[in-house]
Design an enzyme around this catalytic site. Structure first.
Site, PDB file in Angstrom:
ATOM      1  N   ARG A   1      -5.549 -18.521 -75.099  1.00 24.39           N
ATOM      2  CA  ARG A   1      -4.292 -18.389 -75.865  1.00 24.39           C
ATOM      3  C   ARG A   1      -3.272 -17.694 -74.968  1.00 24.39           C
ATOM      4  NH1 ARG A   1      -4.683 -16.491 -82.011  1.00 24.39           N
ATOM      5  NH2 ARG A   1      -2.741 -17.655 -82.113  1.00 24.39           N
TER       6      ARG A   1
ATOM      7  N   ASP B   1       2.109  -9.100 -80.569  1.00 19.80           N
ATOM      8  CA  ASP B   1       1.246  -9.771 -79.591  1.00 19.80           C
ATOM      9  C   ASP B   1       1.654  -9.436 -78.167  1.00 19.80           C
ATOM     10  OD1 ASP B   1       0.817 -11.486 -82.122  1.00 19.80           O
ATOM     11  OD2 ASP B   1      -0.804 -11.976 -80.742  1.00 19.80           O
TER      12      ASP B   1
ATOM     13  N   ARG C   1      -9.094 -13.560 -83.988  1.00 22.66           N
ATOM     14  CA  ARG C   1      -7.654 -13.609 -83.706  1.00 22.66           C
ATOM     15  C   ARG C   1      -7.095 -12.205 -83.899  1.00 22.66           C
ATOM     16  NH1 ARG C   1      -6.706 -11.378 -87.795  1.00 22.66           N
ATOM     17  NH2 ARG C   1      -4.520 -11.691 -87.304  1.00 22.66           N
ATOM     18  N   GLY C   2      -5.808 -12.053 -83.539  1.00 19.96           N
ATOM     19  CA  GLY C   2      -5.227 -10.716 -83.513  1.00 19.96           C
ATOM     20  C   GLY C   2      -5.312 -10.204 -82.077  1.00 19.96           C
ATOM     21  N   ALA C   3      -4.172  -9.725 -81.557  1.00 18.22           N
ATOM     22  CA  ALA C   3      -4.080  -9.437 -80.127  1.00 18.22           C
ATOM     23  C   ALA C   3      -5.186  -8.510 -79.590  1.00 18.22           C
ATOM     24  CB  ALA C   3      -2.688  -8.882 -79.818  1.00 18.22           C
TER      25      ALA C   3
ATOM     26  N   ASN D   1       5.533 -11.741 -82.103  1.00 19.48           N
ATOM     27  CA  ASN D   1       4.538 -11.561 -83.172  1.00 19.48           C
ATOM     28  C   ASN D   1       4.476 -12.855 -83.972  1.00 19.48           C
ATOM     29  OD1 ASN D   1       2.606  -9.815 -84.527  1.00 19.48           O
ATOM     30  ND2 ASN D   1       4.022  -9.813 -86.265  1.00 19.48           N
ATOM     31  N   LYS D   2       3.628 -12.870 -84.960  1.00 23.43           N
ATOM     32  CA  LYS D   2       3.387 -14.072 -85.754  1.00 23.43           C
ATOM     33  C   LYS D   2       4.690 -14.717 -86.238  1.00 23.43           C
ATOM     34  CE  LYS D   2       0.393 -15.708 -86.281  1.00 23.43           C
ATOM     35  NZ  LYS D   2       0.107 -16.873 -85.388  1.00 23.43           N
TER      36      LYS D   2
HETATM   37  O1  MRU Z   1      -2.360 -16.058 -84.447  1.00 21.73           O
HETATM   38  P1  MRU Z   1      -2.928 -14.697 -84.709  1.00 21.73           P
HETATM   39  O2  MRU Z   1      -3.571 -14.546 -86.032  1.00 21.73           O
HETATM   40  O3  MRU Z   1      -3.806 -14.225 -83.555  1.00 21.73           O
HETATM   41  O4  MRU Z   1      -1.643 -13.731 -84.703  1.00 21.73           O
HETATM   42  C1  MRU Z   1      -1.843 -12.371 -84.936  1.00 21.73           C
HETATM   43  C2  MRU Z   1      -0.581 -11.587 -85.000  1.00 21.73           C
HETATM   44  O5  MRU Z   1       0.504 -12.113 -84.847  1.00 21.73           O
HETATM   45  C3  MRU Z   1      -0.717 -10.105 -85.180  1.00 21.73           C
HETATM   46  O6  MRU Z   1       0.398  -9.580 -85.846  1.00 21.73           O
HETATM   47  C4  MRU Z   1      -0.824  -9.421 -83.795  1.00 21.73           C
HETATM   48  O7  MRU Z   1      -1.756 -10.069 -82.991  1.00 21.73           O
HETATM   49  C5  MRU Z   1      -1.207  -8.002 -83.935  1.00 21.73           C
HETATM   50  S1  MRU Z   1      -2.873  -7.763 -84.539  1.00 21.73           S
HETATM   51  C6  MRU Z   1      -3.135  -6.084 -84.550  1.00 21.73           C
END
Ligand code: MRU
Length: 323
Positions: A80, A220, A46-48, A230-231
């Site tokens: 996603r 994201d 996970r993470g963009a 973002n999250k």
């Molecule tokens: O649901 P996730 O864990 O994929 O969400 C991740 C985030 O919201 C991060 O802040 C974003 O992807 C940036 S990661 C460098």
């Protein structure tokens, strides 16, 4: 050893399963594009930026087994919806003149290499915004696990720490998946960076006590006008930071900027399963039949941001990102 979320090795992608961290370090063998899509959907990765890179390797696995480009791309794109890096990486692979394993693998490796370079550059730009002795608050995990290495918001934290500027990090737990408590805490402990994990609801209170100098978060998807997905919980932090006069900074590589999306209203927000809320470690904590809404992301208006930092530099409002 620096933390790595994935590694291409002997014709397969080795993936550190982020669902079992920090208790167990389990490496998955990803041998097909279907498995890559599943790992993204189920948040083993996970993470963009990391999602985009794994999707690119998924395309290499598809090319290796002679799967048509469109078939693999469609499944990976459906994994996603919010992080634009996924579509950015698939688009980049889609524009390759040749659909061969060697070509796609080389492009996936280039995407990974470039992500690390972008993070190192953006971290330097971002660290210039960190005051001496700063206490920095962040959310989710934006570190090595979420990228090809170093991280975005957490990369700024790392670089500021190396420069001797950082006093303390407040890392939001990040309900419901607890990326902050499980992953960011794991990375910060490994690096010996001073921090406290906090419940998400404690952030505004610490701001009110004068204990936060700067908020730095990842992204994201950043729309043309700076609106940033973002999250979930990021928007609440931005509102609280504005109320307390604390600068709020978004950090992301340019692969997260989506000039084709004019503003936050056009960003698709993923809604995930109710069990992420109603269960903790597989144990039901909500009453049976409890209705749930579980948006995984929110959008912070660009007007609440002090700056957006990419590898290209520090951008100040009003934002106007162009293709
Ligand atoms: O649901 P996730 O864990 O994929 O969400 C991740 C985030 O919201 C991060 O802040 C974003 O992807 C940036 S990661 C460098």
């Amino acid at each position: 050893m620096p933390v790595r979320a994935f590694q291409w090795e002997d014709g397969r992608l080795r993936l550190l399963d982020q669902r079992t961290l920090p208790n167990r370090e389990v490496w998955l063998d990803i041998r097909s594009y279907e498995q890559a899509a599943g790992a993204i959907r189920e948040m083993a990765v996970r993470g963009a930026p990391a999602i985009g890179i794994v999707a690119a390797y998924g395309m290499a696995l598809a090319a290796q087994s002679g799967v048509p480009r469109e078939t693999a791309s469609a499944l990976l794109a459906a994994a996603r919806p919010t992080a634009v890096n996924l579509f950015w990486a698939l688009d980049r692979i889609g524009r390759l003149p040749v659909w061969s394993f060697e070509t796609v693998l080389a492009e996936a490796q280039a995407i990974e290499r470039e992500d690390l370079e972008m993070n190192l550059r953006l971290a330097k730009h971002g660290a210039s915004l960190v005051p001496q002795g700063a206490r920095v608050l962040t959310i989710c995990n934006t570190g090595s696990l979420a990228t090809a290495g170093h991280g975005t918001a957490l990369g700024i934290v790392r670089t500021a720490h190396a420069q001797g500027k950082l006093r303390h990090v407040y890392s939001c737990e990040t309900r419901p998946r607890q990326q902050g408590l499980r992953l960011t805490a794991w990375e910060l402990l490994k690096d010996g960076i001073p921090f406290s994990s906090i419940a998400d609801g404690a952030a505004a209170w610490l701001m009110a006590q004068g204990e936060v100098d700067l908020v730095v978060v990842g992204a994201d998807r950043i729309a043309a006008n700076g609106d940033t997905a973002n999250k979930i919980g990021t928007y609440a932090l931005a509102v609280a930071a504005r109320h307390h006069g604390i600068p709020f900074v978004v950090a992301a590589p340019s692969s997260t900027v989506d000039p084709a999306t004019p503003d936050g209203r056009s960003i698709p927000i993923e809604e995930r399963a109710a069990e992420e809320l109603t269960e903790v470690e597989g144990v039901r904590v909500a009453p049976a039949g409890c209705p749930v809404r579980n948006p995984a992301f929110d959008v912070t208006p660009g007007s609440l941001l002090a700056a957006i930092v990419t590898e290209q530099g520090v951008f100040r409002p009003p934002f106007l990102f162009q293709t």
